[in-house]
Enzyme design. Structure first.
Site: not given
Ligand code: HGA
Length: 612
Positions: A607, A27, A485, A100-101, A2, A75, A492, A489, A508
């Protein structure tokens, strides 16, 4: 992952914030939102599930007017991707925050805040930050002090941007474990999780350090405070890649553009680093030569595609520098009781330099002690990984927007070959093998162009995969990680289940899966393992499997029914992994286009993975 954007300006900020969010779309995210402080002193908010364009539609009918605002692409890590969970989160009507986090102690904090009467309206960890900040603000009536006292209570990782109606002229930002940069404008100031979000308004950035808190106020005032609350000087860096780097140009997707940029970015990664038949030691920094001489073991740690680059490097380092080398994914390494052999150099690879698991592994290695030093191979100068490592070697891939990494991978391979050659040279001086490889590296941009000329042929081939549900990739030696790899790809971006095996492992187990519905892709350069690989391919053919072989132009391998051979230019065996990556990138790209998937932002992926 995010993204955060914030702006304080004398002009309207909605357009700046919206453009910033669009630039962060690459991202990967699942919802978006924005809060702007109106001239009447109200925090107005819009949020929408899905793409930024859904938020934009809402803003078209109800614009957010004002000169100060924060915005976010989320995200989800805690709570579903719903509008209710989208950021910004508010505490009452007075404070808004984007984050974020991950706040690891959010349950304890939430219980404490609920007991104090705060009402939660989302399932996120972020909402505790909003209420915690509001509580601290009520004590001091100062947003900077509120942030400084609240962040001490947070465990986990965060980058935040906060606005409060009580101080309508400022945004406070803070970071620990997640990236945050300040954009310095003329009479205006910005915040973002990635400089790319702000290139439309500035090219001057301050990369905040761990624990920093920053106050942006009207007229472009920027004040940074370190984790002890002391005023801190932070240098302004000019972003060199220019804004053009984030446009698709004439390409349909960023991924295709980035695949075709590889000759140019590989040349940039080699620039200034090659001498007459050897690698210039200064490529690794002033003190590197003496340090490399003391290395007895190598521990490489990385995630995803970068991990595959590390796996290729193990073959190179053991063969060319004679040093025992281990490679491990960061999320495993960081939780293992590692035994560190004497004289081990700790090497990390990461495109962004902000990959949470890789950073945690570096910190774990530093806490554990016993390593000789750390080296980061990274694409983003000023990133946390680079700052926290003793040595760094920058790849010059430029901004990589496609979530599926392409040019970052091939430039990592180039960097790892430079590293291998430097290790060899400090051990035995110049020699013909280094000469041979350095010459091949000089030719590499041209060889890449030749490899990419297969694009049309591979596009034709791709229709054979579009209806398939599985695929098997085979390689031997350095081509095994390249097969891995290739499979990654394909998974993904086309969502086809793909696996890669060292070709010798076929009998095997995986041979049981081979039938006419299982395409088998093999990478067959002209190396010492070629004859063995050919025997493995016979095993596939005998079970009715359809073979797609990417082979050296000099390899005798005939096309026949069920056996498709694509010829690559003859290439030095040490450099071959870089060249054989190209057709596999193109194959997954064309299959994904045929399947109609979101090539640049594949589902569920992000990303710069800044959470654990
Ligand atoms: N934990 C927060 C932000 C998520 C985040 O940093 N995503 O990359 C949430 O879930 O809203």
């Amino acid at each position: 992952m995010c993204g955060i954007v914030g702006a304080v300006a004398s002009r309207q900020v909605q357009g700046i914030l919206l453009e910033g969010l669009k630039r962060l779309e690459y991202r990967g995210y699942d919802s978006a939102g924005m809060s702007v402080l109106s001239d009447e002193g109200r925090l107005n908010r819009q949020r929408a599930v899905g793409k930024v364009v859904a938020l934009e539609e809402k803003l078209e009918t109800a614009a957010l007017k004002g000169h100060l605002g924060i915005a976010h692409t989320r995200w989800a890590t805690h709570g579903r991707p719903t509008e209710q969970n989208a950021h910004p989160h508010q505490s009452g009507e007075s404070l808004a925050v984007v984050h974020n986090g991950i706040i690891e102690n959010y349950e304890t904090l939430k219980a404490e805040l609920e007991a104090q009467g705060y009402v939660f309206t989302s399932e996120t960890d972020t909402e505790v930050v909003a209420h915690l900040l509001a509580r601290e603000y009520n004590k001091s009536q100062d947003l900077l002090s509120a942030v400084q006292s609240a962040v001490i209570m947070l465990k986990g990782a965060y980058a935040i941007a906060v606005a409060h109606v009580g101080q309508p002229d400022q945004i406070i930002g803070a970071r620990k474990g997640s990236p945050l940069v300040v954009g310095a404008g003329i009479g205006e100031a910005f915040l973002a999780s990635d400089p790319l979000a702000l290139l439309q308004v500035t090219d001057r950035f301050i990369y905040l350090q761990e624990g920093d808190v920053v106050r942006l106020s009207q007229e472009g005032m920027i004040e940074v405070f370190d984790y002890e609350g002391q005023s801190a000087e932070r240098a302004i860096t000019v972003f060199e890649h220019g804004d053009g780097a984030i446009s698709k140009g004439n390409y349909r997707h960023f991924m295709l553009k980035e695949i075709h940029e590889q000759a140019q970015v590989v040349a940039a990664t080699l620039e200034g680093r090659l001498g007459e038949g050897h690698v210039l030691p200064r490529a690794f920094g002033a003190d590197a030569e003496a340090l490399l001489d003391r290395v007895k073991h190598i521990q490489i740690v990385a995630c995803g595609t970068s991990y595959h680059a590390g796996m290729v490097a193990r073959y190179w380092i053991e063969k060319l520098a004679g040093l025992p080398t281990q490679v491990e994914v960061a999320s495993e390494y960081r939780y293992r009781d590692v035994v560190v052999p004497d004289g081990t150099l700790f090497v990390t690879l990461s495109q962004s330099g902000e990959t949470a698991d890789t950073l945690a592994a570096l910190r774990y290695a530093a806490d554990k002690g016993g390593y000789l030093a750390s080296l980061a191979i990274c694409n983003v100068p000023g990133s946390t990984l680079v700052r926290e490592s003793d040595l760094s070697l920058m790849t010059q891939a430029g901004p990589e927007i496609g979530v599926a990494s392409t040019k970052a991978f091939t430039t990592q391979l180039v960097a790892m070959m430079l590293f291998t050659l430097a290790l060899r040279r400090v051990r035995q001086g110049d020699d013909p093998i280094q000469h041979q490889i350095v010459n091949a590296l000089r030719q590499l941009p041209q060889s890449i162009q030749q490899g990419l000329a297969l694009d049309g042929a591979i596009e034709k081939l791709s229709s054979a995969f579009a209806e398939k549900h599985h695929a098997l990739f085979l390689g031997r030696g350095t081509m095994f990680p390249i097969a891995l790899e290739g499979a990654l790809k394909l998974k993904e971006i086309s969502y086809i289940h793909a696996e890669a095996y060292p070709a010798g492992e076929l009998k095997h187990g995986p041979l049981a899966l081979v039938d006419s519905e299982m395409p088998v892709i093999a990478v067959a350069p002209n190396d010492e393992l070629l004859e063995k690989l050919k025997a493995n391919l016979q095993e596939v053919r005998a079970r009715g499997g359809e073979l797609f072989v990417f082979a050296d132009e000099n390899v005798s391998l005939a096309e026949s029914e069920g056996v498709h051979v694509l010829r690559l230019p003859a290439i030095d065996e040490y450099i071959a992994p870089i060249i054989y990556t190209l057709p596999l990138q193109l194959l997954s790209y064309h299959v994904a286009v045929l399947k109609g998937t979101d090539v640049d932002q594949p589902r569920n992926l992000a990303k710069s993975v800044t959470v654990e």
